[in-house]
Design an enzyme around this catalytic site. Structure first.
Site, PDB file in Angstrom:
ATOM      1  N   GLY A  28       0.812  -1.213   0.000  1.00 19.56           N
ATOM      2  CA  GLY A  28       0.000   0.000   0.000  1.00 19.56           C
ATOM      3  C   GLY A  28       0.837   1.251   0.000  1.00 19.56           C
ATOM      4  N   ALA A  29       1.876   1.286  -0.839  1.00 19.28           N
ATOM      5  CA  ALA A  29       2.853   2.382  -0.788  1.00 19.28           C
ATOM      6  C   ALA A  29       2.502   3.539  -1.710  1.00 19.28           C
ATOM      7  CB  ALA A  29       4.245   1.853  -1.135  1.00 19.28           C
ATOM      8  N   ASN A  30       1.353   3.495  -2.365  1.00 22.89           N
ATOM      9  CA  ASN A  30       1.040   4.567  -3.304  1.00 22.89           C
ATOM     10  C   ASN A  30       0.473   5.817  -2.630  1.00 22.89           C
ATOM     11  OD1 ASN A  30      -1.264   2.477  -3.244  1.00 22.89           O
ATOM     12  ND2 ASN A  30      -2.307   4.356  -3.865  1.00 22.89           N
ATOM     13  N   GLY A  32      -0.537   7.850   1.566  1.00 21.80           N
ATOM     14  CA  GLY A  32      -0.639   7.818   3.020  1.00 21.80           C
ATOM     15  C   GLY A  32       0.594   7.320   3.740  1.00 21.80           C
ATOM     16  N   GLY A  34       1.942   4.419   3.836  1.00 24.52           N
ATOM     17  CA  GLY A  34       2.838   3.588   3.037  1.00 24.52           C
ATOM     18  C   GLY A  34       3.772   4.413   2.178  1.00 24.52           C
ATOM     19  N   SER A 154      -4.202  -0.916  14.574  1.00 22.62           N
ATOM     20  CA  SER A 154      -4.943   0.297  14.932  1.00 22.62           C
ATOM     21  C   SER A 154      -5.350   0.207  16.393  1.00 22.62           C
ATOM     22  CB  SER A 154      -6.191   0.405  14.049  1.00 22.62           C
ATOM     23  OG  SER A 154      -7.143   1.293  14.589  1.00 22.62           O
ATOM     24  N   TYR A 179     -13.937  -3.906  10.775  1.00 19.75           N
ATOM     25  CA  TYR A 179     -12.615  -3.280  10.717  1.00 19.75           C
ATOM     26  C   TYR A 179     -11.839  -3.610  11.993  1.00 19.75           C
ATOM     27  CZ  TYR A 179      -8.932   0.246  10.464  1.00 19.75           C
ATOM     28  OH  TYR A 179      -7.705   0.873  10.441  1.00 19.75           O
TER      29      TYR A 179
END
Length: 310
Positions: A28-30, A32, A34, A154, A179
């Site tokens: 998820g590095a694209n 935020g 990440g 979280s 979640y």
């Protein structure tokens, strides 16, 4: 509630040690957390593999990172954690040692939907996808230098539980509750992985981190309706910025003194903001029976066997 003492005096990204010669994979590095994590590791000399589900967004992030850090060793590969076939395909492309695996990607509070293999989307993406990825890359991690797995959870894990009798929300579904279940599963997994690795004398460290309440696109892309509107407001008024939120997973990934099984989060009130410190998981997340039950179930659902006895 008294704030916990920081592990280091206001530790920031400027304190990251030289990472030259190390390889990191950031899911998820694209965007935020990440993206910031990948950028800072690259800035400090690491070779970084950015993963993204959406190729266009991934390429945009890669170009932006290269503009910010000219000469950095970064590359992009597609990875959809909601599809175990994609997870296996990605793992097959990793043919060299991995020093840091940052299990960062996630989705948050969407309407009920299912993954490619038919699992509730939050549990399937946030937990099962990362469980499978870590297991498939474990031999590469064992060949790494000071290797670490950092799983991002979280504070909402504290209200979570594993609904073994309704894992996919077929009988009852709440975006927030499921979640919390997925983030609770992250903690159970990270702690159990650490125990199993230590029992085998492995040098791989399993750590947990959480960003507190940080303003990311999770709050706007997942929730719908009034919850989406509320989170947009609280993002502006309450949340800390993503640069600070990412410090916790960066600390877990690079600091020499951290130990397997530790959980890193913000040192401020209610762990919502602040600088990295050692925090505690929910007491129920330390339950060995629940952790082993989830582990066995996760191996069966993903088809990924770790070969690490409980």
């Amino acid at each position: 509630m008294t704030a916990a003492p920081a592990l280091a005096d206001r530790w920031t990204a400027d304190d990251i040690p030289d990472q030259t010669g190390r390889t990191a994979i950031v899911t998820g590095a694209n965007s935020g957390l990440g993206y910031v994590t990948a950028r800072e590791l690259a800035r400090c000399g690491a070779r970084v593999v950015l993963t993204a589900r959406n190729p266009d967004k991934g390429r945009a992030a890669l170009e932006m990172l290269r503009d910010e850090q000219p000469g950095s060793m970064v590359e992009l590969r597609r990875l959809d954690l909601a599809d175990l076939d994609s997870v296996r395909a990605f793992a097959d492309t990793v043919d060299s040692p991995v020093d840091m695996l940052i299990n960062n990607a996630g989705i948050m509070m969407p309407p009920r939907s299912l993954t490619a293999q038919g699992f509730e989307s939050q549990f399937g993406t946030n937990h099962l996808g990362h469980f499978a990825l870590t297991g498939l890359l474990l031999d590469r991690l064992m060949a790494g230098r000071d290797p670490r797995v950092v799983t991002v959870s979280s504070t909402l894990h504290k209200s979570g539980s594993i609904r073994f009798d309704d894992l996919n929300g077929e009988r009852s579904y709440s975006p927030r509750a499921f979640y919390a279940q997925s983030k609770y599963a992250n903690v159970l997994f990270g702690l159990e992985l650490g125990r199993r690795l230590r029992s085998q004398g492995s040098l791989v460290r399993s750590l947990l981190a959480h960003p507190g309440y940080s303003a990311t696109n999770l709050q706007s892309t997942g929730p719908t309706g009034i919850l989406n509107a509320i989170l947009k407001v609280t993002n502006r008024l309450i949340a800390q910025d993503v640069e600070k939120g990412a410090l916790n997973q960066l600390y877990a990934a690079v600091q020499p003194q951290v130990q397997s099984g530790q959980f890193i989060g913000p040192d401020g009130r209610n762990e919502s903001k602040g600088y990295p410190t050692l925090v505690q998981p929910a007491e129920s997340a330390k339950n060995l029976g629940t952790a082993r039950r989830l582990w066995d179930l996760s191996e069966r659902l993903t088809g990924v066997r770790y070969g690490l006895p409980g």
